[in-house]
Scaffold this active site. Structure first.
Site, PDB file in Angstrom:
ATOM      1  N   ASP A 127      -6.659   3.638  -3.607  1.00 40.39           N
ATOM      2  CA  ASP A 127      -7.201   2.284  -3.789  1.00 40.39           C
ATOM      3  C   ASP A 127      -6.429   1.462  -4.812  1.00 40.39           C
ATOM      4  O   ASP A 127      -6.970   0.524  -5.399  1.00 40.39           O
ATOM      5  CB  ASP A 127      -8.684   2.333  -4.203  1.00 40.39           C
ATOM      6  CG  ASP A 127      -9.517   3.236  -3.325  1.00 40.39           C
ATOM      7  OD1 ASP A 127      -9.445   3.075  -2.101  1.00 40.39           O
ATOM      8  OD2 ASP A 127     -10.229   4.101  -3.859  1.00 40.39           O
ATOM      9  N   LYS A 138      -1.691  -0.451  -2.535  1.00 37.59           N
ATOM     10  CA  LYS A 138      -0.388  -0.160  -1.908  1.00 37.59           C
ATOM     11  C   LYS A 138      -0.113  -1.075  -0.730  1.00 37.59           C
ATOM     12  O   LYS A 138       1.023  -1.500  -0.507  1.00 37.59           O
ATOM     13  CB  LYS A 138      -0.351   1.306  -1.437  1.00 37.59           C
ATOM     14  CG  LYS A 138      -0.529   2.320  -2.540  1.00 37.59           C
ATOM     15  CD  LYS A 138      -0.558   3.743  -2.008  1.00 37.59           C
ATOM     16  CE  LYS A 138      -1.797   4.046  -1.190  1.00 37.59           C
ATOM     17  NZ  LYS A 138      -3.055   4.022  -1.955  1.00 37.59           N
ATOM     18  N   GLY A 139      -1.168  -1.382   0.036  1.00 34.13           N
ATOM     19  CA  GLY A 139      -0.981  -2.181   1.246  1.00 34.13           C
ATOM     20  C   GLY A 139      -0.382  -3.538   0.966  1.00 34.13           C
ATOM     21  O   GLY A 139       0.475  -4.017   1.721  1.00 34.13           O
ATOM     22  N   GLY A 173      -7.544   3.060   3.334  1.00 34.89           N
ATOM     23  CA  GLY A 173      -8.014   1.685   3.494  1.00 34.89           C
ATOM     24  C   GLY A 173      -7.089   0.736   2.779  1.00 34.89           C
ATOM     25  O   GLY A 173      -7.023   0.733   1.555  1.00 34.89           O
ATOM     26  N   HIS A 174      -6.319  -0.043   3.537  1.00 40.27           N
ATOM     27  CA  HIS A 174      -5.354  -0.963   2.949  1.00 40.27           C
ATOM     28  C   HIS A 174      -5.769  -2.397   3.270  1.00 40.27           C
ATOM     29  O   HIS A 174      -5.772  -2.807   4.432  1.00 40.27           O
ATOM     30  CB  HIS A 174      -3.949  -0.678   3.488  1.00 40.27           C
ATOM     31  CG  HIS A 174      -3.433   0.665   3.067  1.00 40.27           C
ATOM     32  ND1 HIS A 174      -2.346   1.282   3.657  1.00 40.27           N
ATOM     33  CD2 HIS A 174      -3.847   1.511   2.100  1.00 40.27           C
ATOM     34  CE1 HIS A 174      -2.132   2.441   3.074  1.00 40.27           C
ATOM     35  NE2 HIS A 174      -3.030   2.602   2.142  1.00 40.27           N
ATOM     36  N   GLN A 217      -3.768   7.258   0.490  1.00 41.82           N
ATOM     37  CA  GLN A 217      -4.358   7.941  -0.664  1.00 41.82           C
ATOM     38  C   GLN A 217      -3.375   7.926  -1.854  1.00 41.82           C
ATOM     39  O   GLN A 217      -2.678   6.945  -2.026  1.00 41.82           O
ATOM     40  CB  GLN A 217      -4.794   9.369  -0.310  1.00 41.82           C
ATOM     41  CG  GLN A 217      -5.929   9.442   0.696  1.00 41.82           C
ATOM     42  CD  GLN A 217      -5.457   9.318   2.121  1.00 41.82           C
ATOM     43  OE1 GLN A 217      -4.485   9.926   2.543  1.00 41.82           O
ATOM     44  NE2 GLN A 217      -6.147   8.518   2.896  1.00 41.82           N
ATOM     45  N   LYS A 235      -3.810  -5.492 -10.281  1.00 39.04           N
ATOM     46  CA  LYS A 235      -5.099  -5.929 -10.820  1.00 39.04           C
ATOM     47  C   LYS A 235      -5.079  -6.153 -12.330  1.00 39.04           C
ATOM     48  O   LYS A 235      -6.093  -5.936 -13.011  1.00 39.04           O
ATOM     49  CB  LYS A 235      -6.200  -4.931 -10.439  1.00 39.04           C
ATOM     50  CG  LYS A 235      -6.500  -4.937  -8.938  1.00 39.04           C
ATOM     51  CD  LYS A 235      -7.830  -4.309  -8.639  1.00 39.04           C
ATOM     52  CE  LYS A 235      -8.258  -4.585  -7.206  1.00 39.04           C
ATOM     53  NZ  LYS A 235      -9.612  -4.093  -6.903  1.00 39.04           N
TER      54      LYS A 235
END
Length: 490
Positions: A78, A81-82, A105-106, A289, A396
């Site tokens: 999380d 990376k996407g 989840g990207h 991941q 972030k």
């Protein structure tokens, strides 16, 4: 480009300098050996009168990346990376997933700001000139795969001819998801906290050599018998697993239809990847991941079932280690994890709640709230050793705005005061471990619209610089918001 050799030279950062204004932060005891890849200076690209320095920095960073590069997570997933993959994909011909499945989840945004949540499809799919590959190390749940494709197509993102699926990738069936839930229920209070997407059971079948691969869809005459073996084994193992001949027949008929639809996507991706390298195409590998969830190096057993570290790039795509050049580690400006398992720097009070709310820390795949804590430098250095990162992407940073004080977990120690030299494998030790923190001043200014590193508040730059000093790896990319453009090139 071959990997650069490990270096024991002192890092170029002055490790003896305490963080200014840190309120008496600990001074590191002299230059420590560098076990991560040595720093590589990118070519200096001078800004012109028409091009701002921030644009020149971006162009220089992107153009300096090696022919084959990777983007990997450095925490418990999380990290964002996407977004970096989506941005870098504009300069690459091929974007490939090497491991994991739809448990990844990207979340990415297109140029108009529209949000896309991807799980198995590589994040380069939004760039229309990019060829995307799902490698042999991944596991593919076809119902979810087609749902993801349909969602992209309905939003004007064409996948036809742009997405290849390895014929060596293993098929993940609904039965794997059912077994995943049954296993978690069986574990009771000791549950691992999986996404219940069937990833572990699918990899288990792969390792004990009774799994089905994408290539088996070309032989529907034997497909039913192989699937029957999996269903029968699950029924024998779990009393609540429902299985009969009608269920088997329905599954086989469903997969006949899937096989027809998937046929244009299936390819020998090992051949494709190596031919692309010979043709000097630029290749970007996207990990799912992160290293702290690696089956070997993570907080076992609270891990995923694949290798989301640098070694998984080669085994998951069939490319040689000497082909791999730059590897970028993506790390949040703080730390999060989902599910069970040790988390040394976790914040259980108001500050943790604030990070969760401000950072919108809820899983892309499951929606579960993420556990939040200060940035764990010990874990980050451990990941740097394993992966040999050439640079880091700090994401972030904007979430920390407004905090009076920001802490870095710089070392571990035990109750008797002994320092723990690295990230331990022993979970009992991890649960009892103490963390020594270094405090840095926060900042109040909104940084979400800043695109030039020098325009960041001094306290923000001090925080970024201190992380570089502690881990010995340069931070070349800094995320200050969710949008595609909310990135500072340093």
């Amino acid at each position: 480009m071959p990997l650069a050799p490990l270096s024991l030279d002192p890092p170029p950062f002055p490790l003896l300098r305490p963080a200014a204004g840190s309120g008496g932060g600990r001074v590191l005891p002299g230059p420590a050996p560098r076990l991560c890849r040595p720093l590589r200076a990118a070519p200096v690209v001078p800004a012109t009168a028409e091009e701002p320095s921030s644009s020149a920095a971006a162009r220089g960073r992107l153009e300096s990346l090696s022919q084959v590069a990777g983007v990997l997570g450095t925490q418990w997933g999380d990290e964002g990376k996407g977004k970096l993959v989506d941005i870098l994909a504009q300069r690459f011909d091929v974007v490939a997933r090497c491991q994991g499945g739809a448990n990844a989840g990207h979340t990415i945004y297109n140029s108009e700001g529209k949000k896309f949540s991807l799980h198995l499809v590589p994040s380069g799919i939004l760039n229309e000139n990019t060829q995307c590959v799902i490698g042999n190390g991944a596991v593919v749940h076809l119902p979810g795969f087609f749902k993801e494709i349909d969602g992209l197509e309905s939003n004007g993102i064409s996948c036809e001819g742009r997405l290849l699926v390895s014929d060596r990738a293993h098929l993940l069936f609904d039965l794997h998801q059912i077994v995943d839930g049954l296993r978690e229920a069986e574990l009771g209070n000791s549950l691992i906290g999986t996404t219940r997407r069937g990833i572990g059971p699918c990899y288990s079948n792969k390792v004990i050599r009774n799994g089905l691969r994408v290539s088996d869809l070309r032989h529907m005459d034997t497909f039913g018998a192989k699937l029957n073996t999996l269903l029968r084994d699950a029924a024998l193992r779990f009393k609540d697993f429902e299985y009969d001949n009608n269920i088997l027949k329905e599954e086989v008929e469903k997969y006949k239809r899937f096989a027809e639809r998937l046929a244009p996507f299936i390819a020998d991706t090992v051949h494709f990847m190596n031919e692309s390298i010979l043709q000097k195409k630029k290749i970007l590998v996207e990990g799912g991941q992160a290293t702290m969830l690696d089956i070997d190096f993570g907080t076992y057993p609270f891990v995923t079932s694949s290798s989301p570290s640098a070694g998984g790039i080669c085994t998951g795509l069939g490319i040689a280690p000497r082909s791999l050049g730059d590897v970028i580690g993506v790390v949040k400006a703080y730390t999060t994890r989902v599910g069970s398992g040790p988390f040394p720097t976790e914040l259980l009070g108001k500050t943790g709640d604030l990070l969760r709310a401000t950072g919108m820390e809820f899983g892309t795949t499951t929606g579960r709230p993420r556990r939040c804590g200060w940035l764990d430098i010990v874990a980050l250095k451990y990941c740097c050793q394993i992966n040999g990162f050439s640079s880091l992407n700090l994401t972030k940073l904007d979430v920390l705005t407004g905090l009076k004080e920001i802490k870095l977990g710089i070392s571990y120690y035990t109750d008797d005061g002994n320092t723990v030299q690295s990230f331990p494998a022993d979970l009992d030790l991890l649960e009892k471990i103490k963390v020594k923190y270094e405090a840095l001043p926060g900042w109040e200014e909104d940084i979400s619209s800043i695109r030039d590193y020098n325009a960041l508040p001094e306290a923000a730059r001090r925080y970024v610089g201190r992380i570089e000093e502690l881990v010995g790896i340069p931070i070349h990319y800094i995320g200050v918001g969710p949008g595609r453009d909310a990135l500072i090139y340093k």
